[in-house]
Scaffold this active site. Structure first.
Site, PDB file in Angstrom:
ATOM      1  N   GLU B  61      57.294  34.680 146.703  1.00  0.00           N
ATOM      2  CA  GLU B  61      56.061  33.925 146.943  1.00  0.00           C
ATOM      3  C   GLU B  61      54.865  34.481 146.175  1.00  0.00           C
ATOM      4  O   GLU B  61      54.072  33.724 145.619  1.00  0.00           O
ATOM      5  CB  GLU B  61      55.749  33.865 148.449  1.00  0.00           C
ATOM      6  CG  GLU B  61      56.666  32.937 149.234  1.00  0.00           C
ATOM      7  CD  GLU B  61      57.988  33.581 149.647  1.00  0.00           C
ATOM      8  OE1 GLU B  61      58.193  34.773 149.335  1.00  0.00           O
ATOM      9  OE2 GLU B  61      58.808  32.900 150.283  1.00  0.00           O
ATOM     10  N   HIS B 130      58.288  33.590 161.851  1.00  0.00           N
ATOM     11  CA  HIS B 130      58.330  32.271 161.236  1.00  0.00           C
ATOM     12  C   HIS B 130      57.450  31.256 161.966  1.00  0.00           C
ATOM     13  O   HIS B 130      57.586  30.058 161.781  1.00  0.00           O
ATOM     14  CB  HIS B 130      59.769  31.740 161.217  1.00  0.00           C
ATOM     15  CG  HIS B 130      60.650  32.425 160.220  1.00  0.00           C
ATOM     16  ND1 HIS B 130      60.872  33.780 160.219  1.00  0.00           N
ATOM     17  CD2 HIS B 130      61.363  31.931 159.173  1.00  0.00           C
ATOM     18  CE1 HIS B 130      61.691  34.085 159.228  1.00  0.00           C
ATOM     19  NE2 HIS B 130      62.006  32.989 158.574  1.00  0.00           N
TER      20      HIS B 130
END
Lengths: 361, 331
Positions: B61, B130
């Site tokens: 990322e 998450h």
């Protein structure tokens, strides 16, 4: 101790085609650029110590050949991005001393209007994209500039500079993988001055025998390690990577061995503790890139000692004039605080006029 | 009969239209291309637009978002997908330092027209790592824009605005909303020929007179349910205002509803400490104090990491019942 004892600099790379094509004027210009960077840095140090400059000041003294030699190879579609030791690259791409010095003084006439300071010089009109303060943070951006060139079908490359300390940042490794995976024309130039701040290379990096750049092999990427004293050697070495980027759209890592005469920043109180005075003296006396290039040009009969003295004086005068310009320039107006945050607000577009953007008071 | 499509389809339409609108728009992310998207948001786009425009990124990322920031400085308009917005935390330096501050530090010489989009929600039993909701964290940073659409119409109109915007826009969706259906007019039904929802404009989702339920993201859906219960069981007519954009914020719409109902609750699935509701309630207190008949309340997720165990995690998120209960304390 520095990472490696450098071999005696030689002019053996003078015959490389990229160097054989240099005119005398070109060679003099390379010297002038290096001398201008050094005088600029020395002058900025003086004014930092005189409390005219805030924050950090990371001086490029000793490393001038790296920026000047490599940037001298670039053309219209080639771009440059670097870290916080960015004054040398700025002057090498053609930014002027006035705007650079005024930025250090925090003045409205600075290249970033006094908003960026020493670590954040930018000149997009000269393909220069900063000036980045976080170690390694610029390395994905360098891949991105190269991505954009490739996307647009332009034959160009991005020189992305980083220090030897930055090679241990995760963002750099992610960038290497992306650059190799997608064949991006980016050239990572590790300016290896032996120390990541006060920690020597031996104490900070695990690396193969061939040096830091050899880590490129893990990404199936080309690499090279070159001595940074001679502008000829830097130009010959970096040119191969530029050709690889231009002709094959392939990335490279080039490690250039260099040395900073001063501390990590002027605030580095231990600059003469983690390295010996003898080591510093040795590099200053035997491996100074300006002395080396000057000697080369004297030997080649391109300049005389008087020419050099004149050039040196002119550069000193230019730096002093820049300091005077900076001193006389106004500080930014307080109203500037809320400019240059949102493009849409600055340009008074409909998007910029919709909703509340700022929340102070 | 108005056209109804899912949130996911509406988002995809918006992306597809912007790929057609501007050759410099590209989509980068993990599994966005050949896999057709981890949540099928980008399904079919790789087949239609090919390798140049739809790019599968490795799990990096910081690398691919930083790369997108660099590319945007030279005129590319990358739309980057985070499989979970929680993964923004591994790209934090790129998203907070480089995207948000390069314009300022260059004195306005650069700008960064990127979109980083993906689901930012809890409630799906995937554990704390998450389930982050970082809208308040990114909205804290001047230079960034944060958007959180709650229905198919707005997700399409807002993604198009986000891609055309010349500043970095962090676009936060919800996996729970992807399958939600709603009215989205087709382009030939629209006078302008396309659906654009401006960033910075809130929307009254239900008119009311007695209390304002102000929310963003999926909490808007919960608030609408609560409003139904309040009307049916307690004869309380609640107004529901969907913020849609968190920064810039539609301050006028907030003050307008508060001045109308004199009571307000901010509902969000974010955490309470310095949450979006904290900002909103402070603004209401400063600007509409005399219009208030009761303190502004906040309803948020529980102030704890997301619980895995499904029945317990459910209790962590705002529910319609909780909204009703709290509303009754000030009505």
């Amino acid at each position: 101790m520095a990472a490696k004892t450098k071999s005696k600099p030689t002019a053996e790379f003078a015959d490389a085609p990229i160097n054989a094509s240099l005119t005398n004027e070109d060679k003099i210009e390379l010297l002038r650029k290096m001398v201008r960077i050094r005088r600029f840095e020395q002058t900025s140090l003086k004014h930092y110590q005189g409390d005219k400059i805030g924050g950090f000041l990371h001086l490029y003294i000793g490393q001038e050949s790296v920026a000047v030699g490599s940037i001298s190879l670039l053309g219209e579609n080639d771009h440059v991005i670097t870290a916080y030791r960015d004054h040398g690259h700025a002057l090498a791409v053609g930014m002027n001393m006035d705007e650079c010095m005024a930025e250090l003084f925090g003045k409205a006439t600075g290249c970033s209007k006094g908003k960026g300071g020493s670590m954040h010089y930018f000149a997009p009109d000269k393909n220069y994209w900063g000036g980045h303060g976080i170690v390694g943070g610029q390395t994905p951006l360098g891949a991105g500039l190269a991505f954009a060139l490739k996307y647009k079908g332009l034959k160009g490359c991005c020189l992305c500079y980083l220090g030897d300390g930055a090679i241990n940042q995760g963002a750099f490794h992610e960038s290497l993988n992306l650059a190799a995976l997608w064949d991006l024309p980016v050239i990572y130039i590790i300016e290896n001055n032996g120390y990541s701040m006060g920690t020597s290379q031996a104490r900070s990096s695990a690396y193969p025998e061939g040096g830091l750049a050899q880590r490129a092999e893990a990404y199936n990427m080309a690499w090279d390690k070159i001595e940074g004293v001679s502008v000829y050697e830097i130009r010959a070495g970096v040119q191969k990577a530029v050709e690889r980027a231009h002709e094959e759209s392939k990335p490279s890592i080039i490690e250039i061995m260099t040395y900073r005469h001063k501390g990590h920043s002027v605030a580095d109180a231990n600059a003469e503790k983690y390295r010996t005075k003898e080591e510093i003296q040795k590099y200053m006396q035997e491996h100074d890139p300006i002395d080396f290039w000057k000697s080369t040009l004297l030997e080649e009969g391109v300049i005389t000692e008087d020419d050099y003295k004149k050039m040196n004086k002119e550069a000193g005068d230019e730096a002093n004039a820049a300091a005077e310009f900076a001193e006389k320039s106004p500080f930014p107006d307080e109203s500037e605080i809320f400019d240059d945050i949102y493009w849409e607000v600055d340009n008074n577009t409909e998007a910029g006029r919709t909703g509340r953007h700022f929340f102070h008071k | 009969m108005p056209r109804e499509i899912t949130y996911r389809e509406a988002l995809r339409e918006g992306l597809d239209e912007e790929l057609a609108h501007d050759d410099n728009v590209i989509i980068i992310g993990e599994e966005v291309a050949e896999y057709n998207g981890a949540y099928k948001v980008t399904e079919g786009l790789w087949k239609k637009w090919g390798d140049k425009r739809l790019i599968d990124a490795p799990i990096s990322e910081a690398g691919f978002i930083g790369m997108g920031i660099g590319a945007s400085m030279l005129g590319i308009r990358p739309v980057m997908e985070l499989m979970f917005y929680s993964f923004a935390y591994v790209a934090f330096d790129q998203m907070m330092n480089n995207a948000a501050t390069c314009r300022y530090m260059s004195g306005g010489l650069t700008h960064c027209p990127i979109v980083v989009r993906g689901p930012a929600n809890g409630g799906t039993n995937v554990g704390a790592t998450h389930s982050h909701t970082p809208e308040n964290i990114f909205a804290n940073m001047p230079g960034l824009k944060v958007v959180s659409p709650s229905d198919p119409h707005d997700v399409k109109g807002l993604i198009k605005s986000a891609i055309r915007d010349n500043d970095p826009v962090y676009f936060m969706e919800s996996t729970v909303l992807y399958g939600m259906t709603g009215e989205v007019p087709s382009n030939d039904e629209l006078d302008d020929g396309e659906l654009i929802v401006p960033i910075g404009k809130a929307k009254v989702k239900k008119e009311g007179t007695d209390i304002s339920l102000i929310a963003h993201g999926r909490a808007v859906v919960t608030s609408l349910l609560a409003a139904e219960i309040l009307a049916e069981k307690y004869d309380i007519n609640a107004e529901v205002l969907d913020l849609r954009s968190i920064r810039p914020i539609d301050e006028a719409a907030i003050m307008e509803t508060v001045r109308k109902t004199h009571r307000a609750i901010y509902i969000e699935e974010n955490k309470p400490f310095c949450g979006v509701g904290a900002q909103i309630s402070s603004m209401i207190m400063e600007q509409a104090f005399d219009d208030l008949d009761a303190p502004v309340l906040r309803i948020t997720s529980a102030d704890a990491p997301a619980f895995y165990s499904p029945p317990i995690e459910k209790l962590q998120l705002p529910t319609a019942e909780e909204i009703v209960e709290r509303a009754l304390t000030i009505c």
